[in-house]
Scaffold this motif. Structure first.
Motif, PDB file in Angstrom:
ATOM      1  N   VAL A  72      60.302  24.525   3.445  1.00 52.30           N
ATOM      2  CA  VAL A  72      59.228  24.401   4.426  1.00 52.30           C
ATOM      3  C   VAL A  72      57.905  24.181   3.694  1.00 52.30           C
ATOM      4  N   VAL A  73      57.675  24.961   2.659  1.00 50.05           N
ATOM      5  CA  VAL A  73      56.435  24.843   1.891  1.00 50.05           C
ATOM      6  C   VAL A  73      56.376  23.489   1.199  1.00 50.05           C
ATOM      7  N   SER A  74      57.493  23.058   0.646  1.00 50.40           N
ATOM      8  CA  SER A  74      57.542  21.774  -0.055  1.00 50.40           C
ATOM      9  C   SER A  74      57.253  20.611   0.882  1.00 50.40           C
ATOM     10  N   VAL A  75      57.810  20.649   2.087  1.00 53.47           N
ATOM     11  CA  VAL A  75      57.586  19.580   3.057  1.00 53.47           C
ATOM     12  C   VAL A  75      56.103  19.463   3.403  1.00 53.47           C
ATOM     13  N   ILE A  76      55.470  20.593   3.687  1.00 51.80           N
ATOM     14  CA  ILE A  76      54.053  20.572   4.042  1.00 51.80           C
ATOM     15  C   ILE A  76      53.214  20.078   2.871  1.00 51.80           C
ATOM     16  N   ASP A  77      53.532  20.554   1.675  1.00 53.14           N
ATOM     17  CA  ASP A  77      52.750  20.206   0.493  1.00 53.14           C
ATOM     18  C   ASP A  77      52.883  18.719   0.154  1.00 53.14           C
ATOM     19  N   GLN A  78      54.095  18.209   0.103  1.00 57.38           N
ATOM     20  CA  GLN A  78      54.305  16.853  -0.383  1.00 57.38           C
ATOM     21  C   GLN A  78      54.043  15.789   0.675  1.00 57.38           C
ATOM     22  N   LEU A  79      54.205  16.123   1.943  1.00 54.35           N
ATOM     23  CA  LEU A  79      54.007  15.130   2.988  1.00 54.35           C
ATOM     24  C   LEU A  79      52.654  15.250   3.673  1.00 54.35           C
ATOM     25  N   GLY A  80      52.041  16.419   3.594  1.00 54.58           N
ATOM     26  CA  GLY A  80      50.746  16.602   4.223  1.00 54.58           C
ATOM     27  C   GLY A  80      50.804  16.597   5.734  1.00 54.58           C
ATOM     28  N   VAL A  81      51.990  16.753   6.309  1.00 47.22           N
ATOM     29  CA  VAL A  81      52.137  16.746   7.757  1.00 47.22           C
ATOM     30  C   VAL A  81      52.397  18.171   8.226  1.00 47.22           C
ATOM     31  N   PRO A  82      51.777  18.605   9.310  1.00 47.48           N
ATOM     32  CA  PRO A  82      51.923  20.001   9.724  1.00 47.48           C
ATOM     33  C   PRO A  82      53.248  20.279  10.420  1.00 47.48           C
ATOM     34  N   ILE A  83      53.717  21.498  10.283  1.00 53.00           N
ATOM     35  CA  ILE A  83      54.861  21.978  11.050  1.00 53.00           C
ATOM     36  C   ILE A  83      54.321  22.584  12.345  1.00 53.00           C
ATOM     37  N   LYS A  84      54.870  22.145  13.462  1.00 51.65           N
ATOM     38  CA  LYS A  84      54.396  22.604  14.768  1.00 51.65           C
ATOM     39  C   LYS A  84      55.276  23.715  15.341  1.00 51.65           C
ATOM     40  N   LEU A  85      56.594  23.582  15.144  1.00 51.50           N
ATOM     41  CA  LEU A  85      57.542  24.512  15.753  1.00 51.50           C
ATOM     42  C   LEU A  85      58.655  24.811  14.773  1.00 51.50           C
ATOM     43  N   VAL A  86      59.229  26.003  14.865  1.00 51.48           N
ATOM     44  CA  VAL A  86      60.373  26.369  14.033  1.00 51.48           C
ATOM     45  C   VAL A  86      61.427  27.045  14.900  1.00 51.48           C
ATOM     46  N   GLY A  87      62.682  26.749  14.607  1.00 50.04           N
ATOM     47  CA  GLY A  87      63.786  27.398  15.294  1.00 50.04           C
ATOM     48  C   GLY A  87      64.352  28.501  14.430  1.00 50.04           C
ATOM     49  N   VAL A  88      64.346  29.729  14.955  1.00 47.87           N
ATOM     50  CA  VAL A  88      64.780  30.884  14.156  1.00 47.87           C
ATOM     51  C   VAL A  88      65.919  31.647  14.827  1.00 47.87           C
ATOM     52  N   GLY A  89      66.649  30.971  15.715  1.00 53.53           N
ATOM     53  CA  GLY A  89      67.768  31.630  16.378  1.00 53.53           C
ATOM     54  C   GLY A  89      68.319  30.769  17.494  1.00 53.53           C
ATOM     55  N   GLU A  90      69.352  31.291  18.173  1.00 51.31           N
ATOM     56  CA  GLU A  90      70.034  30.543  19.219  1.00 51.31           C
ATOM     57  C   GLU A  90      69.421  30.748  20.598  1.00 51.31           C
ATOM     58  N   GLY A  91      68.620  31.793  20.779  1.00 49.19           N
ATOM     59  CA  GLY A  91      68.087  32.113  22.093  1.00 49.19           C
ATOM     60  C   GLY A  91      67.033  31.132  22.566  1.00 49.19           C
ATOM     61  N   LEU A  92      66.789  31.108  23.884  1.00 49.70           N
ATOM     62  CA  LEU A  92      65.790  30.221  24.459  1.00 49.70           C
ATOM     63  C   LEU A  92      64.402  30.473  23.894  1.00 49.70           C
ATOM     64  N   GLU A  93      64.104  31.725  23.561  1.00 50.88           N
ATOM     65  CA  GLU A  93      62.780  32.072  23.061  1.00 50.88           C
ATOM     66  C   GLU A  93      62.678  31.973  21.548  1.00 50.88           C
ATOM     67  N   ASP A  94      63.739  31.511  20.903  1.00 53.54           N
ATOM     68  CA  ASP A  94      63.739  31.472  19.443  1.00 53.54           C
ATOM     69  C   ASP A  94      63.193  30.175  18.869  1.00 53.54           C
ATOM     70  N   LEU A  95      62.648  29.302  19.724  1.00 54.69           N
ATOM     71  CA  LEU A  95      61.846  28.180  19.244  1.00 54.69           C
ATOM     72  C   LEU A  95      60.409  28.667  19.234  1.00 54.69           C
ATOM     73  N   GLN A  96      59.863  28.860  18.029  1.00 61.18           N
ATOM     74  CA  GLN A  96      58.563  29.498  17.871  1.00 61.18           C
ATOM     75  C   GLN A  96      57.484  28.497  17.488  1.00 61.18           C
ATOM     76  N   PHE A  97      56.281  28.699  18.006  1.00 54.75           N
ATOM     77  CA  PHE A  97      55.145  27.975  17.487  1.00 54.75           C
ATOM     78  C   PHE A  97      54.918  28.464  16.055  1.00 54.75           C
ATOM     79  N   PHE A  98      54.692  27.536  15.144  1.00 54.87           N
ATOM     80  CA  PHE A  98      54.636  27.886  13.727  1.00 54.87           C
ATOM     81  C   PHE A  98      53.355  28.643  13.413  1.00 54.87           C
ATOM     82  N   ASP A  99      53.521  29.825  12.860  1.00 52.27           N
ATOM     83  CA  ASP A  99      52.410  30.669  12.437  1.00 52.27           C
ATOM     84  C   ASP A  99      52.474  30.770  10.911  1.00 52.27           C
ATOM     85  N   PRO A 100      51.598  30.041  10.191  1.00 55.74           N
ATOM     86  CA  PRO A 100      51.685  30.018   8.723  1.00 55.74           C
ATOM     87  C   PRO A 100      51.659  31.401   8.087  1.00 55.74           C
TER      88      PRO A 100
END
Length: 420
Positions: free
Chosen positions: A368-396
């Motif tokens: 995740v850190v490498s993608v942001i660093d090398q591409l310069g594009v922000p991460i908006k959302l991350v999936g951290v589980g199978e539940g409906l609420e497990d798609l999270q707005f990315f909090d650095p």
């Protein structure tokens, strides 16, 4: 400068894409890698009198919720955190006179956790400078500086903000019209332009979701739709994946689960035509959000990538200013291999933000850190589980805390994991 074209609330897709750069090794990269072999009321309007759209208000609520519910991110990063536990072991034996060797060991640990050589060197070089200046002396100092170095990369990508962009929402603003428009719009299939995008009163926010097959595009669309519909927004899903037989049915099931509506694809329809009609419908029927599915495609196939670019132009033709985000869904389990995908999609369609899925099932959170660093594009959302609420707005900050817990934070934060 970022490799991918970043977008803001009225992002322009007319900007040129910076060509991919090769791997740049720092001056001490001659340290051969051989040395480094160690391992709700219904929402019917788009704007308030004050100018803040319904979606923007909801996004703030979601982000505040994500900050309060850091336990989801902490739990989702468990495997990556365990893999990075070697950092604590290395610092246990910290002695100032052995600083150079210890810092090289830290580089090795980050590389083995999928930070990638370029990013790992950059992180540790920032720490090394502070050690040489005398600012850092203890293991606690080193770990705090390491955290700060990682956070500085994650929190300030050169390609834009990690906040989702929305269509301008005030009555005075209307819909921004500075996105690119193409001459091969899908109106050629007979769809009539009955909406009036660009007029005062605003219009729907449009997100185009792209990525390779199996990355989690359709699931991401369903979970994002649930996020907004469960708070009263009107959401329309566009079945732009006309190549995969089960895609339309999968999207229909997600619409039922989330309470969104669907603009389905007729037999033999072109994806750009489907998206064109969906954008018109979203404007005409006053939807707040249009989420556009797209066919999964190999980033190595120029023909397929050109078709995807046509879909983006079609949306811009139907609704000036659209899409307000082009979100690339990446499978977090692929680690740094996702970099090649992101570069190609960015060059073809102008990616404005990333969605990283399946982070709870991988120990490669460092990517995740490498993608942001090398591409310069922000991460908006991350999936951290199978539940409906497990798609999270990315909090650095929460993400870095999950990878490198502070002293006394080795356990999951209280209150995490509950439904929103």
């Amino acid at each position: 400068m970022g490799l991918l074209h970043g977008g803001g609330p009225a992002c322009s897709s007319a900007g040129k894409i910076t060509p991919p750069l090769g791997l740049r090794m720092p001056r001490d990269a001659t340290l051969s890698l051989s040395r480094r072999q160690k391992p709700h009321s219904s929402v019917t309007t788009h704007a308030s009198a004050g100018g803040a759209s319904t979606l923007q208000k909801l996004a703030r609520v979601f982000r505040e919720k994500a900050a309060e519910d850091a336990g989801r991110m902490f739990k989702g990063a468990k495997k990556s955190r365990e893999r990075l536990g070697v950092v604590n072991e290395i610092l246990t034996y910290w002695r100032l006179e052995d600083a150079d060797a210890t810092l090289e060991d830290l580089e090795d640990a980050l590389i083995s956790s999928d930070f990638g050589p370029q990013t790992a060197f950059k992180i540790v070089d920032a720490v090394r400078e502070q050690v040489r200046s005398g600012a850092l002396r203890t293991p606690e100092d080193i770990k705090a500086a390491l955290r700060d170095s990682v956070l500085s990369l994650v929190a300030r990508p050169s390609g834009g903000s990690s906040e989702l962009a929305f269509a301008p929402g005030s009555d005075a603003a209307g819909v921004a019209s500075d996105a690119e428009t193409g001459g091969d719009a899908a109106a050629s299939d007979g769809a009539a332009a009955t909406g009036t995008p660009g007029t005062p009163g605003g219009g729907p926010t449009v997100y185009l979701i792209v990525g390779v097959n199996g990355g989690g595009k359709t699931t991401t669309i369903g979970k994002l739709a649930h996020r907004f519909t469960s708070r009263g927004a009107r959401v329309l899903l566009a079945a732009g994946d006309t190549f995969r037989a089960a895609a339309g049915e999968q999207l229909r099931l997600w619409s039922q689960r989330s309470g969104a509506e669907v603009e389905a694809a007729s037999a033999g329809a072109r994806p750009d035509a489907v998206l064109f009609r969906a954008a018109q419908r979203a404007q005409r029927e006053a939807f707040d959000l249009l989420l556009c599915d797209s066919s999964g495609r190999l980033h190595t196939d120029p023909g397929l990538m050109a078709e995807l670019a046509k879909c983006r132009r079609s949306l811009a033709s139907a609704l000036p200013g659209a899409p307000h985000e082009v979100l690339l869904v990446l499978d977090g389990t692929t680690g740094v291999n996702m970099l090649a995908q992101a570069r190609e999609f960015g060059a073809s369609v102008g990616v404005t933000g990333l969605v990283l899925t399946k982070l709870d099932g991988t120990s490669r959170g460092g990517a995740v850190v490498s993608v942001i660093d090398q591409l310069g594009v922000p991460i908006k959302l991350v999936g951290v589980g199978e539940g409906l609420e497990d798609l999270q707005f990315f909090d650095p900050a929460a993400f870095v805390d999950a990878l490198f817990p502070r002293e006394g934070e080795g356990e999951e934060p209280q209150g995490g994991g509950g439904e929103a």
